[in-house]
Design an enzyme around this catalytic site. Structure first.
Site, PDB file in Angstrom:
ATOM      1  N   SER C  64       0.803  -1.239   0.000  1.00  0.00           N
ATOM      2  CA  SER C  64       0.000   0.000   0.000  1.00  0.00           C
ATOM      3  C   SER C  64       0.828   1.277   0.000  1.00  0.00           C
ATOM      4  O   SER C  64       0.289   2.361  -0.225  1.00  0.00           O
ATOM      5  CB  SER C  64      -0.929   0.030   1.200  1.00  0.00           C
ATOM      6  OG  SER C  64      -1.904  -0.965   1.084  1.00  0.00           O
ATOM      7  N   LYS C  67       0.551   3.461  -2.888  1.00  0.00           N
ATOM      8  CA  LYS C  67      -0.601   4.358  -3.065  1.00  0.00           C
ATOM      9  C   LYS C  67      -0.225   5.833  -2.933  1.00  0.00           C
ATOM     10  O   LYS C  67      -0.915   6.698  -3.457  1.00  0.00           O
ATOM     11  CB  LYS C  67      -1.684   3.984  -2.049  1.00  0.00           C
ATOM     12  CG  LYS C  67      -2.234   2.579  -2.304  1.00  0.00           C
ATOM     13  CD  LYS C  67      -3.123   2.077  -1.177  1.00  0.00           C
ATOM     14  CE  LYS C  67      -3.508   0.613  -1.441  1.00  0.00           C
ATOM     15  NZ  LYS C  67      -4.324   0.046  -0.348  1.00  0.00           N
ATOM     16  N   TYR C 243      -4.693   3.367   7.874  1.00  0.00           N
ATOM     17  CA  TYR C 243      -6.014   2.753   8.045  1.00  0.00           C
ATOM     18  C   TYR C 243      -6.617   3.184   9.374  1.00  0.00           C
ATOM     19  O   TYR C 243      -6.566   4.363   9.711  1.00  0.00           O
ATOM     20  CB  TYR C 243      -5.905   1.220   7.973  1.00  0.00           C
ATOM     21  CG  TYR C 243      -5.127   0.753   6.793  1.00  0.00           C
ATOM     22  CD1 TYR C 243      -5.506   1.115   5.494  1.00  0.00           C
ATOM     23  CD2 TYR C 243      -3.983  -0.031   6.943  1.00  0.00           C
ATOM     24  CE1 TYR C 243      -4.784   0.691   4.395  1.00  0.00           C
ATOM     25  CE2 TYR C 243      -3.258  -0.454   5.845  1.00  0.00           C
ATOM     26  CZ  TYR C 243      -3.665  -0.092   4.574  1.00  0.00           C
ATOM     27  OH  TYR C 243      -2.958  -0.513   3.511  1.00  0.00           O
TER      28      TYR C 243
END
Lengths: 308, 308, 308, 308
Positions: C64, C67, C243
């Site tokens: 991730s 990203k 997150y």
């Protein structure tokens, strides 16, 4: 008790005249183009007599009503093991909601919301080719309706395939939880096609007879399911058959029933009648607006409510 | 059809012997201290005959079963205007969930989850003093059960008051959306007290008779509600009467019913029987474990399922 | 201020010795088989000096963290129009939650949860072939890291493809709301591949330099993004980069950062340093356990917190 | 760097002229009647110089800004044990949402949503009388602002008491999970009153100084909190200080900040400034519309963003 034929004719006439007709589904052209003025009704009573009126012989897309028959087939195939993959509680949310799946580890709440019906279709497939599974579903319907002229509307199926992203999301989501066993494309292919089956009210009412007769097809004498299973399918229809309008349908109509976005409803008055109505306009919950009203009139006039 | 008296006695015996009895509610000492070995059953049939067995004359806390009677009273008071403040769809969530209220602007999904029953109680109060409203509820129960010996267990009521923070949260939440009209303390006072009513299975089965007889109390001849309203109350019981186990109850038992956390269940077989069972141990959904099983046996043996 | 090289070496030594290492991700074998004992760290300071220690030259799956770079590229391509398709608020739910999408009409909350990153990838594709888009992403990384030896781990990509049902569900769900424009398979193909890029801590810290220098690559002098955009990407990293552990990371570390399930974290101390750490064991929120602890030590010892 | 006094005056002038002013809160008359044309700003820089303009000496209801100070007090009282009762993650939902509480066992996500601030207030009370706790909060504010003329607007407090049903729901809900320890009425009494504290921008900017100076009140020299705690409070302000607009505030302004429904915002530029702005009109997320814009201008012109 009033005369059934006359009652059915009266209702069809009243329905045809009403200005409030709901809104026709528009997500695919094949449904959007259906005449909102259509209304059909067919009732098979306990003696096998058929009372029908209006557009009772015009075929329409049965859509989610097919889920009653796939549930019946899947229970025949794998029995109560089916309930490990799908629940039987009303959902309290929209027919295509994915929220519930996340909260409950990918297990759909019941076999009549989209996710649940996809899981049921997956159970029917169980390793076979989509074509075989579809053939089985279609032959089953032709058998219980005693009518070989039931077929899939390929245009509807193709449109559903093209636009069915939410269903594809639901299926992939269940795959992530190992709830489905077959390739997503196989399962969805069968799902989109069985929802695209076209039937008339007359055919549908015939197909529903086994649910009023303790699981037996009275004319052939064949037992489709056990009496207990027939009762249980009726119970699931009552609590879950109209998405988030299931409580309302039970409250107003008082019969187990299953609606489809094509405007059809199959309802069962246990020991008394199998009933199919069709009117394409939908209410806010996605159920046939006039179909529900017609069924409310019919149960009231005939005294068929299961609630007394 | 088998003999009702014998069937009831058989079931009571079987239930008494079973080792699986669920878990007694423990959130207040008055419920926690009830003997988990208790089991009672009473059935009033269409002719008024009472078949009863086990601890059928032992009073227990009816808890949420009272919500059937408050719903009946509130509908009598303000009619269908009640449905502006409370829905009639199954909730798909726990009995004391507040999530649904936030999503739906403070309108509870149905009159049998806690929030809905509080809204119904508020409608009964409508400006009166709590004492008057409670008196009315109690007299109504005594009248339809034809038994003046029904009273409130004040210890239970006091315990509920002391621990009822979630219900206080629900009530305040609805106040924020103007769904309730009376002071929260008034409404909750009445609510906690009517949930604390103590009744025996025999009294409860007697009280439920009007629901099987199209709204009429057969022995007095008085009409408690209209036939249509009786059917509709039954419908709400079927779809919402067992919280998130309502689908399961419909599937297995096939009768409208309402459970309480005290272990009681009132069930109605329209035109055939009013039934009360009691066993304090609960299943995972908060419904009487053996109560449900006993009802499943009874409907199967007597052929009373409303689903065929 | 303490010596950076010594501090970095000290931390690497402490980290290597710690027995608590979190849990390595197990959903694909390529991640499951990584040595949990690994720990690497690399810091590029404002003058371009690189301090590195431990397994700083061992390549790992950045997952991730990619990203951050795809967000940068997508903003470069379509500018602030990107924010019509993806929000920039922390999500309050897990990285792969689909619930939020249903509540907010298919618009992902931010570009760092999976759904948002898929939407960003779709914006990069914008009609091109997957191969071209991937090439562009890879060349961009090689350019800003000034290192041609950055490549995709095809085994990881293949494993992600095979198991990525939840991501497929997210993508199809967004398609249903017209949030994505390219075929789902194209977008997911690119997404799975850019998550499978392998980099070392040293390469990653080099690649992150433009975020500490107001958007400029100090050694080449090229402006990667405007100073304002660099600040804004840092802001999104701070509020959404970990997150449902983003608040915790801000609280403990006090730097913008982005974690990946491979155990890497890229963090930025504006005007002071670009930092990469790697340790494969994850905490309950899915972020590198020792990586976070190492960064907490580093910011404390160097006084780099953006919060004073 | 531009001149601070001039910049502050320029911004105040620009803000006064803007036609877009957001919507004043209307849930209580005391807020609804505030002049939407008001705008005030005050900045204390690292040297203690105060730059102020517009309605900088007009008192307004600080509302949720008080939560920064109660958090500081509660951490002083019970230290990190506070985090057992309240989280520190952004919520992803509205300031008064109760949904999150149900999902997370009554533990509020962070100290700045209403539920969290009520839990913090409960920690300050810890057995004392409401009057004492309120006195402590007020004296703390007077001390750190070095101004005895800070008081509670009793009319506002009374209105909040009268209408605060959602907060009462939140408090009772947490009581059900044993998250609160004092009587709900006590805790809410203190909560409603500290939200009703009235302050001017000048007073507020003075009160916020300890957060830019590593926890120390520079003029008195007293340490209010440790440097680490000051950083951490700033971190929580950045990730959670603007409800579901926290990501947006970080993205646009780039400073830790806390807004109140009265239209005030306290922001901190670590090591550089403590800033208070006030304009009563709110944006869709419930944060001061012009307040946010003014802060965006100020950080850009002064180069104060913590993100580079």
């Amino acid at each position: 008790m009033p005369d059934l034929d006359q009652t059915v004719r009266d209702i069809a006439e009243e329905m045809r005249a009403r200005p409030d007709r709901g809104e026709v589904a528009t997500y695919i052209p094949e449904l959007a183009n259906v005449d909102p003025g259509a209304f059909g009704i067919a009732v098979v009573d306990a003696e096998g007599h058929v009372a029908a009126a209006g557009d009772c012989d015009m075929a329409f897309s049965i859509q989610s009503i097919s889920k009653v028959f796939t549930l019946t087939l899947a229970l025949g195939k794998i029995g109560d093991r089916l309930w490990r993959r799908v629940g039987r509680e009303p959902s309290g949310s929209a027919f295509n909601s994915i929220v519930q799946l996340e909260a409950e580890h990918g297990i759909p709440r019941n076999p009549f919301i989209n996710a649940g019906a996809i899981a049921v279709t997956d159970a029917i497939l169980s390793g076979h080719q989509p074509r075989e599974a579809l053939g089985e579903i279609l032959r089953f319907l032709q058998f219980i309706a005693e009518d070989p002229n039931i077929s899939i509307d390929e245009k509807v199926a193709a449109s559903e395939q093209r636009t069915g992203f939410r269903n594809r999301a639901l299926a992939n989501y269940m795959m992530a939880f190992d709830v489905l066993e077959n390739p997503v494309d196989y399962t969805l292919g069968v799902y989109f096609h069985h929802c695209a089956i076209a039937m008339t009210c007359r055919q549908l009412a015939m197909a529903g007879r086994f649910l009023m007769h303790g699981g037996r097809n009275p004319s052939t004498g064949f037992s489709v399911v056990s009496p207990e299973r027939a009762r249980r399918i009726n119970a699931v229809m009552l609590t879950c058959g109209h998405y988030d309008g299931s409580g309302e349908f039970a409250y107003r109509v008082g019969l187990p029933g299953k609606s489809g976005v094509g405007g059809g409803i199959l309802a069962v008055a246990p020991r008394k009648a199998s009933i199919a109505v069709w009117s394409p306009g939908l209410d806010a919950s996605g159920n046939s607006h006039l179909g529900r009203i017609a069924l409310e009139m019919l149960t009231q006039r005939m005294g068929w409510s299961i609630f007394g």
